[in-house]
Design a protein around this motif. Structure first.
Motif, PDB file in Angstrom:
ATOM      1  N   GLN A   1       0.696  -1.130  -0.177  1.00  0.00           N
ATOM      2  CA  GLN A   1      -0.085   0.034   0.026  1.00  0.00           C
ATOM      3  C   GLN A   1       0.964   1.188   0.073  1.00  0.00           C
ATOM      4  O   GLN A   1       0.412   2.387  -0.412  1.00  0.00           O
ATOM      5  CB  GLN A   1      -0.910   0.087   1.230  1.00  0.00           C
ATOM      6  N   ARG A   2       2.126   0.990   0.342  1.00  0.00           N
ATOM      7  CA  ARG A   2       2.967   2.442   0.466  1.00  0.00           C
ATOM      8  C   ARG A   2       3.381   2.997  -0.711  1.00  0.00           C
ATOM      9  O   ARG A   2       4.128   3.899  -0.932  1.00  0.00           O
ATOM     10  CB  ARG A   2       4.085   1.835   1.350  1.00  0.00           C
ATOM     11  N   VAL A   3       3.284   2.116  -1.909  1.00  0.00           N
ATOM     12  CA  VAL A   3       3.821   2.679  -3.218  1.00  0.00           C
ATOM     13  C   VAL A   3       2.949   2.547  -4.452  1.00  0.00           C
ATOM     14  O   VAL A   3       1.777   1.827  -4.119  1.00  0.00           O
ATOM     15  CB  VAL A   3       4.852   1.733  -3.792  1.00  0.00           C
ATOM     16  N   ALA A   4       3.010   3.410  -5.198  1.00  0.00           N
ATOM     17  CA  ALA A   4       1.922   3.343  -6.477  1.00  0.00           C
ATOM     18  C   ALA A   4       2.555   2.593  -7.712  1.00  0.00           C
ATOM     19  O   ALA A   4       3.871   2.844  -7.838  1.00  0.00           O
ATOM     20  CB  ALA A   4       1.507   4.731  -6.877  1.00  0.00           C
ATOM     21  N   ARG A   5       2.033   1.675  -8.294  1.00  0.00           N
ATOM     22  CA  ARG A   5       2.451   1.032  -9.197  1.00  0.00           C
ATOM     23  C   ARG A   5       2.039   1.385 -10.575  1.00  0.00           C
ATOM     24  O   ARG A   5       0.758   1.576 -10.872  1.00  0.00           O
ATOM     25  CB  ARG A   5       2.075  -0.581  -9.133  1.00  0.00           C
ATOM     26  N   ILE A   6       2.902   1.515 -11.542  1.00  0.00           N
ATOM     27  CA  ILE A   6       2.760   2.291 -12.927  1.00  0.00           C
ATOM     28  C   ILE A   6       3.013   1.338 -13.858  1.00  0.00           C
ATOM     29  O   ILE A   6       4.113   1.225 -14.249  1.00  0.00           O
ATOM     30  CB  ILE A   6       3.190   3.564 -13.054  1.00  0.00           C
ATOM     31  N   PRO A   7       2.101   0.561 -14.429  1.00  0.00           N
ATOM     32  CA  PRO A   7       2.520  -0.613 -15.541  1.00  0.00           C
ATOM     33  C   PRO A   7       3.231  -0.062 -16.507  1.00  0.00           C
ATOM     34  O   PRO A   7       2.736   0.984 -17.060  1.00  0.00           O
ATOM     35  CB  PRO A   7       1.278  -1.324 -15.902  1.00  0.00           C
ATOM     36  N   LEU A   8       4.092  -0.908 -17.065  1.00  0.00           N
ATOM     37  CA  LEU A   8       4.764  -0.393 -18.424  1.00  0.00           C
ATOM     38  C   LEU A   8       4.749  -1.377 -19.421  1.00  0.00           C
ATOM     39  O   LEU A   8       4.181  -0.992 -20.528  1.00  0.00           O
ATOM     40  CB  LEU A   8       6.427  -0.279 -18.117  1.00  0.00           C
ATOM     41  N   PHE A   9       5.020  -2.696 -19.172  1.00  0.00           N
ATOM     42  CA  PHE A   9       4.900  -3.706 -20.241  1.00  0.00           C
ATOM     43  C   PHE A   9       5.052  -5.170 -19.626  1.00  0.00           C
ATOM     44  O   PHE A   9       5.639  -5.276 -18.734  1.00  0.00           O
ATOM     45  CB  PHE A   9       5.809  -3.340 -21.774  1.00  0.00           C
ATOM     46  N   ALA A  10       4.664  -6.096 -20.713  1.00  0.00           N
ATOM     47  CA  ALA A  10       4.834  -7.624 -20.180  1.00  0.00           C
ATOM     48  C   ALA A  10       5.802  -7.951 -21.213  1.00  0.00           C
ATOM     49  O   ALA A  10       5.701  -7.526 -22.425  1.00  0.00           O
ATOM     50  CB  ALA A  10       3.691  -8.169 -20.189  1.00  0.00           C
ATOM     51  N   GLU A  11       6.800  -8.608 -20.618  1.00  0.00           N
ATOM     52  CA  GLU A  11       8.076  -9.241 -21.415  1.00  0.00           C
ATOM     53  C   GLU A  11       8.185 -10.639 -21.472  1.00  0.00           C
ATOM     54  O   GLU A  11       8.240 -11.176 -20.351  1.00  0.00           O
ATOM     55  CB  GLU A  11       9.380  -8.600 -20.623  1.00  0.00           C
ATOM     56  N   GLY A  12       8.119 -11.184 -22.695  1.00  0.00           N
ATOM     57  CA  GLY A  12       8.547 -12.582 -22.872  1.00  0.00           C
ATOM     58  C   GLY A  12       9.940 -12.780 -22.981  1.00  0.00           C
ATOM     59  O   GLY A  12      10.839 -12.261 -22.729  1.00  0.00           O
ATOM     60  N   TYR A  13       9.949 -14.086 -23.268  1.00  0.00           N
ATOM     61  CA  TYR A  13      11.480 -14.629 -23.462  1.00  0.00           C
ATOM     62  C   TYR A  13      11.931 -15.398 -24.855  1.00  0.00           C
ATOM     63  O   TYR A  13      10.986 -15.790 -25.302  1.00  0.00           O
ATOM     64  CB  TYR A  13      11.777 -15.705 -22.182  1.00  0.00           C
ATOM     65  N   VAL A  14      13.158 -15.480 -24.941  1.00  0.00           N
ATOM     66  CA  VAL A  14      13.685 -16.089 -26.204  1.00  0.00           C
ATOM     67  C   VAL A  14      15.092 -16.960 -25.564  1.00  0.00           C
ATOM     68  O   VAL A  14      15.501 -16.559 -24.534  1.00  0.00           O
ATOM     69  CB  VAL A  14      14.179 -15.275 -27.256  1.00  0.00           C
ATOM     70  N   GLY A  15      15.370 -18.123 -26.426  1.00  0.00           N
ATOM     71  CA  GLY A  15      16.441 -18.373 -26.208  1.00  0.00           C
ATOM     72  C   GLY A  15      17.568 -18.042 -26.731  1.00  0.00           C
ATOM     73  O   GLY A  15      17.734 -17.178 -27.700  1.00  0.00           O
ATOM     74  N   MET A  16      18.950 -17.814 -25.894  1.00  0.00           N
ATOM     75  CA  MET A  16      20.064 -17.514 -26.450  1.00  0.00           C
ATOM     76  C   MET A  16      21.306 -18.463 -26.394  1.00  0.00           C
ATOM     77  O   MET A  16      21.419 -19.167 -25.491  1.00  0.00           O
ATOM     78  CB  MET A  16      20.412 -16.048 -25.672  1.00  0.00           C
ATOM     79  N   VAL A  17      21.949 -18.562 -27.629  1.00  0.00           N
ATOM     80  CA  VAL A  17      22.850 -19.572 -27.841  1.00  0.00           C
ATOM     81  C   VAL A  17      24.286 -18.667 -28.238  1.00  0.00           C
ATOM     82  O   VAL A  17      23.917 -17.750 -28.840  1.00  0.00           O
ATOM     83  CB  VAL A  17      22.689 -20.879 -28.260  1.00  0.00           C
ATOM     84  N   ALA A  18      25.443 -19.348 -28.225  1.00  0.00           N
ATOM     85  CA  ALA A  18      26.656 -18.738 -29.251  1.00  0.00           C
ATOM     86  C   ALA A  18      26.199 -18.782 -30.575  1.00  0.00           C
ATOM     87  O   ALA A  18      25.410 -19.720 -30.930  1.00  0.00           O
ATOM     88  CB  ALA A  18      27.878 -19.821 -28.662  1.00  0.00           C
ATOM     89  N   ALA A  19      26.699 -17.765 -31.170  1.00  0.00           N
ATOM     90  CA  ALA A  19      26.563 -17.638 -32.605  1.00  0.00           C
ATOM     91  C   ALA A  19      26.950 -18.896 -33.415  1.00  0.00           C
ATOM     92  O   ALA A  19      26.454 -19.275 -34.491  1.00  0.00           O
ATOM     93  CB  ALA A  19      27.027 -16.465 -33.185  1.00  0.00           C
ATOM     94  N   GLY A  20      28.083 -19.484 -33.028  1.00  0.00           N
ATOM     95  CA  GLY A  20      28.617 -20.860 -33.567  1.00  0.00           C
ATOM     96  C   GLY A  20      28.124 -22.171 -32.775  1.00  0.00           C
ATOM     97  O   GLY A  20      28.867 -23.127 -32.938  1.00  0.00           O
ATOM     98  N   HIS A  21      26.814 -22.241 -32.006  1.00  0.00           N
ATOM     99  CA  HIS A  21      26.655 -23.325 -31.312  1.00  0.00           C
ATOM    100  C   HIS A  21      26.547 -24.589 -32.293  1.00  0.00           C
ATOM    101  O   HIS A  21      25.938 -24.557 -33.348  1.00  0.00           O
ATOM    102  CB  HIS A  21      25.422 -23.161 -30.866  1.00  0.00           C
ATOM    103  N   PRO A  22      27.223 -25.621 -32.122  1.00  0.00           N
ATOM    104  CA  PRO A  22      27.453 -26.764 -33.017  1.00  0.00           C
ATOM    105  C   PRO A  22      26.124 -27.518 -33.333  1.00  0.00           C
ATOM    106  O   PRO A  22      26.142 -28.223 -34.349  1.00  0.00           O
ATOM    107  CB  PRO A  22      28.409 -27.458 -32.293  1.00  0.00           C
ATOM    108  N   ARG A  23      24.974 -27.485 -32.438  1.00  0.00           N
ATOM    109  CA  ARG A  23      23.762 -28.203 -32.729  1.00  0.00           C
ATOM    110  C   ARG A  23      22.723 -27.303 -32.992  1.00  0.00           C
ATOM    111  O   ARG A  23      21.850 -27.620 -33.823  1.00  0.00           O
ATOM    112  CB  ARG A  23      23.826 -29.145 -31.612  1.00  0.00           C
TER     113      ARG A  23
END
Length: 308
Positions: A158-180
């Motif tokens: 109750q002590r703070v006001a919340r101002i929503p910005l955005f919902a953020e999803g996810y992606v996978g991240m691998v090395a550019a030269g990942h062998p598989r």
């Protein structure tokens, strides 16, 4: 209640509840600490209750104070909204410094957007950024040590006001030269065969870990770290797989030898918000700041900036 109740006492009560501090309340009201203490005594007589007890962590509201706060806060907010037109902050001419708390993700993906927009909108405004500690940020805000913070955990205080910005999803991240993992996406079978790196800590980004757990892949996590900003350095020279918030993943892919993959399952998005003091407790400058942050960092603004 408001008819026979001094408005200054209402302000004092609400600020004491939100800041948990006589000192911070006095600073917000621009009065002395004895003045706040005197007002608290009047409040105690008015409600025949102690209202706030001193503890090691500051003032703790009594049950009576907790019951009073919602109605008094609502009434004060309406009055302050009506009176706010009498006080203004002109960003084009004003000189001000604001202190924000941001996570490492916020510093990487959100702070550059704020800094890019400041020169044209508020040339006299400067920022100080402090590390975000979710557990203490509300208290820092109440004590006036910071002007706002950005976080993804949903904070219901109750002590703070919340101002929503955005919902953020996810992606996978691998090395550019990942062998598989060479394509634009990964299958569940792909992820089951690979080793993973995960972020552990009070960041609010619990979705990836929960997704791995739900699919029996926690035993494939061979490294846990505390910050997302370390991931590209660890991924680019290894065969590890990381799950990263999409917005910051684009930043990582532009600056590091990593590649992004669409994931084979949905992950609960993180709800990113600005947290600030309630409107009645903000200065005109802080009102401008929260509006500026929402304008620059909200979902429509982010989406527009990502268009090719």
């Amino acid at each position: 209640m408001m008819r026979d109740f001094d408005l200054n006492l209402v302000r004092t009560f609400v600020l004491l509840y939100e800041t948990r501090s006589v000192t911070a309340t006095a600073e917000s009201l621009h009065v002395t600490q004895p003045t706040v203490s005197y007002s608290l005594q009047k409040l105690r007589r008015r409600f025949s209750d102690e209202l706030f007890r001193r503890t090691g962590g500051g003032l703790a509201p009594t049950t009576t104070a907790q019951a009073l706060y919602p109605s008094l806060h609502h009434a004060l907010a309406e009055i302050e909204s009506t009176l706010s037109g009498a006080h203004t902050f002109d960003p084009a001419t004003a000189r001000a410094r604001f202190t924000l708390c941001l996570s490492d993700l916020g510093e990487v993906s959100l702070l550059p957007r704020l800094m890019a927009a400041l020169p044209s909108r508020a040339p006299g405004v400067t920022l100080t950024v402090r590390p975000l500690d979710v557990d203490s940020a509300v208290d820092q805000l109440g004590r006036g040590e910071i002007d706002a913070f950005v976080a993804s955990p949903l904070i219901s205080s109750q002590r703070v006001a919340r101002i929503p910005l955005f919902a953020e999803g996810y992606v996978g991240m691998v090395a550019a030269g990942h062998p598989r993992l060479r394509g634009a996406s990964a299958t569940l079978a792909d992820l089951t065969r690979e080793q993973h790196i995960a972020v552990f800590g009070p960041t609010g980004h619990h979705g990836p870990r929960r997704a791995l757990e739900a699919r029996g892949l926690l035993d494939r996590v061979v490294l846990e770290v505390t910050r997302f900003s370390t991931l590209p350095y660890l991924v680019q020279d290894s065969e590890l797989v990381a799950m990263v918030p999409r917005l910051v993943a684009d930043v990582f892919a532009a600056d590091h030898r990593v590649r992004l993959l669409e994931l084979p399952f949905d992950i609960e998005p993180a709800q990113v918000s600005v947290y600030a003091r309630h409107g009645h407790a903000r200065t005109p400058a802080q009102h401008w700041l929260t509006g500026f942050m929402h304008e620059v960092l909200s979902e429509p603004a982010i989406r527009e900036s990502l268009r090719p």
